[in-house]
Design a protein around this motif. Structure first.
Motif, short mmCIF file in Angstrom:
data_model
loop_
_atom_site.label_atom_id
_atom_site.label_comp_id
_atom_site.label_asym_id
_atom_site.label_seq_id
_atom_site.Cartn_x
_atom_site.Cartn_y
_atom_site.Cartn_z
N VAL A 146 0.65 -1.26 -0.16
CA VAL A 146 -0.04 0.00 -0.12
C VAL A 146 1.01 1.30 0.00
O VAL A 146 0.66 2.30 -0.65
N ALA A 147 1.61 1.43 1.09
CA ALA A 147 2.71 2.55 1.17
C ALA A 147 3.85 2.17 1.81
O ALA A 147 3.76 1.12 2.86
N THR B 136 -2.03 8.92 2.65
CA THR B 136 -0.85 9.39 2.92
C THR B 136 0.14 8.66 4.16
O THR B 136 -0.73 8.49 5.39
N ILE B 137 1.25 8.31 4.02
CA ILE B 137 1.80 7.66 5.08
C ILE B 137 2.96 8.46 5.65
O ILE B 137 3.43 9.52 5.23
N SER B 138 2.83 8.26 6.98
CA SER B 138 3.99 9.32 7.97
C SER B 138 4.35 8.45 8.98
O SER B 138 4.11 7.29 9.24
N THR C 297 8.65 8.53 0.63
CA THR C 297 7.63 7.70 0.70
C THR C 297 7.63 7.09 -0.66
O THR C 297 7.78 7.50 -1.72
N SER C 298 6.78 6.05 -0.89
CA SER C 298 6.06 5.17 -1.97
C SER C 298 4.76 4.78 -1.67
O SER C 298 4.42 4.37 -0.74
N LEU D 27 15.71 4.22 1.47
CA LEU D 27 15.06 3.08 0.79
C LEU D 27 13.87 2.90 1.10
O LEU D 27 13.67 2.50 2.36
N VAL D 28 12.90 2.42 0.29
CA VAL D 28 11.48 1.86 0.59
C VAL D 28 11.54 0.72 -0.14
O VAL D 28 11.75 0.80 -1.49
#
Length: 127
Positions: free
Chosen positions: A48-49, A69-71, A58-59, A106-107
Motif C-alpha cells: 500500500v505505502a 498518506t503515510i507518515s 515515501t512510496s 530506501l523503501v
C-alpha cells in the motif's frame, strides 16, 4: 527485534476517511524502514505505502496515490496511514511492517522484504 501493533481500523462509509496507527516497541524505531500492506479475502497481500527510515522518502501503490498518506514520528515510535476518499475496494486487513535492512532513503515494496509484522487491523468500507 521490534514489536508492532496496529490500531484505528473500523467501518467507514464510502468517501470517508480513516487513520491507521502502528505503534512500535522493543528496538530503535528509526532503524527501520516501514510499510503498510493490505490483504482482502482470497487475494495476495499487497503493498500500500512505504516510508524510509528518516521519513523523507515515501512510496505508494498506484491504487492509493492521491488518497492515502503515510507518515511516521520517530520520536513517538509510530507510523500512520491517513486514508481519504475510501471506497469498498479498500476493504481489507491492513498490516504494518518493519524492514531492518533498508539503507537510508530506501523503501521496499514486497512483503518478503519486511521482517516484522503487526497483527493487522480490519478496514471495512461500506457503499
Amino acid at each position: 527485534q521490534v514489536q508492532l501493533v496496529e490500531s484505528g481500523g473500523g467501518l467507514v462509509q464510502a468517501g470517508g476517511s480513516l487513520r491507521l496507527s502502528c505503534a512500535a516497541s522493543g528496538s530503535v524505531f528509526s532503524r527501520y524502514a516501514m510499510g503498510w500492506f493490505r490483504q482482502a479475502p482470497g487475494k495476495e497481500r499487497e503493498f500500500v505505502a512505504g516510508i524510509s527510515r528518516s521519513g523523507t522518502i515515501t512510496s505508494y501503490a498506484d491504487s492509493v496515490k492521491g488518497r492515502f498518506t503515510i507518515s511516521r514520528d520517530n520520536a513517538k515510535n509510530a507510523m500512520y496511514l491517513q486514508m481519504s476518499s475510501l471506497n469498498p475496494e479498500d476493504t481489507a486487513v491492513y498490516y504494518c511492517a518493519a524492514d531492518s535492512t533498508a539503507y537510508l532513503g530506501l523503501v521496499k515494496r514486497t512483503p518478503a522484504e519486511y521482517e516484522y509484522w503487526g497483527q493487522g487491523t480490519q478496514v471495512t468500507v461500506s457503499s
